[in-house]
Design a protein around this motif. Sequence first.
Motif, mmCIF file in Angstrom:
data_model
loop_
_atom_site.group_PDB
_atom_site.id
_atom_site.type_symbol
_atom_site.label_atom_id
_atom_site.label_comp_id
_atom_site.label_asym_id
_atom_site.label_seq_id
_atom_site.Cartn_x
_atom_site.Cartn_y
_atom_site.Cartn_z
ATOM 1 N N ARG A 42 0.864 -1.186 0.000
ATOM 2 C CA ARG A 42 0.000 0.000 0.000
ATOM 3 C C ARG A 42 0.902 1.238 0.000
ATOM 4 O O ARG A 42 1.245 1.788 1.043
ATOM 5 N N ASP A 43 1.280 1.679 -1.195
ATOM 6 C CA ASP A 43 2.222 2.780 -1.328
ATOM 7 C C ASP A 43 1.512 4.053 -1.793
ATOM 8 O O ASP A 43 0.277 4.108 -1.868
ATOM 9 N N ALA A 44 2.298 5.082 -2.110
ATOM 10 C CA ALA A 44 1.743 6.386 -2.443
ATOM 11 C C ALA A 44 0.848 6.349 -3.676
ATOM 12 O O ALA A 44 -0.075 7.164 -3.820
ATOM 13 N N GLU A 45 1.109 5.412 -4.584
ATOM 14 C CA GLU A 45 0.333 5.325 -5.819
ATOM 15 C C GLU A 45 -1.149 5.059 -5.556
ATOM 16 O O GLU A 45 -2.006 5.476 -6.342
ATOM 17 N N VAL A 46 -1.444 4.385 -4.455
ATOM 18 C CA VAL A 46 -2.815 3.915 -4.221
ATOM 19 C C VAL A 46 -3.301 4.194 -2.799
ATOM 20 O O VAL A 46 -4.346 3.689 -2.393
ATOM 21 N N ARG A 47 -2.576 5.004 -2.050
ATOM 22 C CA ARG A 47 -2.811 5.076 -0.607
ATOM 23 C C ARG A 47 -4.157 5.680 -0.233
ATOM 24 O O ARG A 47 -4.733 5.360 0.814
ATOM 25 N N ASP A 48 -4.692 6.570 -1.037
ATOM 26 C CA ASP A 48 -5.935 7.265 -0.666
ATOM 27 C C ASP A 48 -7.037 7.007 -1.688
ATOM 28 O O ASP A 48 -7.417 7.894 -2.458
ATOM 29 N N PRO A 49 -7.590 5.795 -1.692
ATOM 30 C CA PRO A 49 -8.614 5.455 -2.686
ATOM 31 C C PRO A 49 -9.981 6.010 -2.306
ATOM 32 O O PRO A 49 -10.232 6.385 -1.158
ATOM 33 N N VAL A 50 -10.872 6.020 -3.298
ATOM 34 C CA VAL A 50 -12.220 6.510 -3.057
ATOM 35 C C VAL A 50 -13.013 5.518 -2.213
ATOM 36 O O VAL A 50 -13.953 5.890 -1.515
ATOM 37 N N ILE A 51 -12.631 4.234 -2.238
ATOM 38 C CA ILE A 51 -13.303 3.207 -1.441
ATOM 39 C C ILE A 51 -12.268 2.458 -0.622
ATOM 40 O O ILE A 51 -11.297 1.936 -1.162
ATOM 41 N N THR A 52 -12.452 2.422 0.705
ATOM 42 C CA THR A 52 -11.597 1.588 1.559
ATOM 43 C C THR A 52 -12.351 1.260 2.840
ATOM 44 O O THR A 52 -13.099 2.089 3.366
ATOM 45 N N LEU A 53 -12.160 0.037 3.324
ATOM 46 C CA LEU A 53 -12.789 -0.426 4.560
ATOM 47 C C LEU A 53 -11.707 -1.066 5.421
ATOM 48 O O LEU A 53 -10.874 -1.813 4.912
ATOM 49 N N THR A 54 -11.731 -0.784 6.726
ATOM 50 C CA THR A 54 -10.688 -1.318 7.602
ATOM 51 C C THR A 54 -11.304 -1.849 8.893
ATOM 52 O O THR A 54 -12.019 -1.134 9.593
ATOM 53 N N VAL A 55 -11.036 -3.107 9.184
ATOM 54 C CA VAL A 55 -11.463 -3.743 10.429
ATOM 55 C C VAL A 55 -10.265 -3.955 11.346
ATOM 56 O O VAL A 55 -10.321 -3.654 12.544
ATOM 57 N N ASP A 113 0.154 -2.046 -13.982
ATOM 58 C CA ASP A 113 -0.501 -0.766 -14.220
ATOM 59 C C ASP A 113 -1.955 -0.871 -13.771
ATOM 60 O O ASP A 113 -2.871 -1.016 -14.578
ATOM 61 N N ALA A 114 -2.138 -0.826 -12.444
ATOM 62 C CA ALA A 114 -3.467 -1.102 -11.891
ATOM 63 C C ALA A 114 -3.541 -0.717 -10.427
ATOM 64 O O ALA A 114 -2.526 -0.638 -9.727
ATOM 65 N N LEU A 115 -4.757 -0.490 -9.979
ATOM 66 C CA LEU A 115 -5.089 -0.525 -8.562
ATOM 67 C C LEU A 115 -5.376 -1.975 -8.233
ATOM 68 O O LEU A 115 -6.336 -2.559 -8.737
ATOM 69 N N ALA A 116 -4.503 -2.587 -7.432
ATOM 70 C CA ALA A 116 -4.700 -3.977 -7.014
ATOM 71 C C ALA A 116 -5.429 -3.954 -5.671
ATOM 72 O O ALA A 116 -4.809 -3.767 -4.623
ATOM 73 N N ASN A 117 -6.727 -4.102 -5.726
ATOM 74 C CA ASN A 117 -7.550 -4.010 -4.522
ATOM 75 C C ASN A 117 -7.713 -5.396 -3.904
ATOM 76 O O ASN A 117 -8.140 -6.335 -4.573
ATOM 77 N N VAL A 118 -7.343 -5.514 -2.632
ATOM 78 C CA VAL A 118 -7.415 -6.786 -1.916
ATOM 79 C C VAL A 118 -8.530 -6.699 -0.871
ATOM 80 O O VAL A 118 -8.635 -5.694 -0.160
ATOM 81 N N ALA A 119 -9.351 -7.721 -0.779
ATOM 82 C CA ALA A 119 -10.424 -7.757 0.219
ATOM 83 C C ALA A 119 -10.298 -9.000 1.081
ATOM 84 O O ALA A 119 -10.060 -10.101 0.568
ATOM 85 N N GLU A 175 -8.288 -8.135 -6.855
ATOM 86 C CA GLU A 175 -8.892 -7.590 -8.067
ATOM 87 C C GLU A 175 -8.028 -6.464 -8.629
ATOM 88 O O GLU A 175 -7.497 -5.643 -7.868
ATOM 89 N N LEU A 176 -7.916 -6.411 -9.951
ATOM 90 C CA LEU A 176 -7.186 -5.341 -10.618
ATOM 91 C C LEU A 176 -8.177 -4.403 -11.290
ATOM 92 O O LEU A 176 -9.073 -4.837 -12.016
#
Length: 236
Positions: A42-55, A113-119, A175-176
């Motif tokens: 989780r680096d600067a390229e993707v650190r502040d996404p429009v959707i994020t959930l944290t438990v 070249d993607a947002l690699a979103n992990v859930a 997901e990419l």
Amino acid sequence: MEKVIVLLRRADADDAWCERLRGPVADELLELGFPGVTVNVRDAEVRDPVITLTVLDPPVMALVNLWTQQSYGEDVQAALALLAKECDDVAAYLVTESAPLPPPRTEPGERADALANVALLRRPAELDEQTWLDRWHLDHTPVAIETQSTFGYVQNAVVRALTPDAPVVAAVVEELFPMAAVGDLAAFFGAADDADLQSRMERMMASIARFGADRDVDTIPTSRYVLRSPFTDGAA
């Protein structure tokens, strides 16, 4: 061959840490001889996404995928000892991998070249395992692909935890999305206009609610680096 997913949680992760993890630390993992190694940070390229959930607290800041001949082998134990030095908490899981949309190839070590979103998914207590899997795999998979701009989609069902006191997780989804999805909800869902966006979101939310993925979920926006692929000779 078996796949092991390692979650790294750290309260003070920064870009220098991310670079270390995908650089020198990844090199040490490769030296252990794994057929496949992928590092997500989780680096600067993707650190502040429009959707994020944290438990989880501290949050997951990196994900390491290892392919190995033995999930209980010496190589995995050495990798976990190495990674434990780099974070506040390390948790490893043996998983079974399904790839409805296999990620596109990249050169070894090259950032996708993607947002690699992990859930991280948890199975609700009111659903037995088979019902949960059927609703996720059979019912939800086509909905996820049709309603989002996903171009890489990997589902990892957890077989068992490999580390003591690992948080309870039933599945890890990778997901990419196009990079524009980091800050644009319409790009995340691949929507043509506001009405299309609303329709896609409503369909998606109804689908995830059926297997409990509308609650108690961690999402981790990451950059993805395939260092070695178990499925090709050199290319990822």
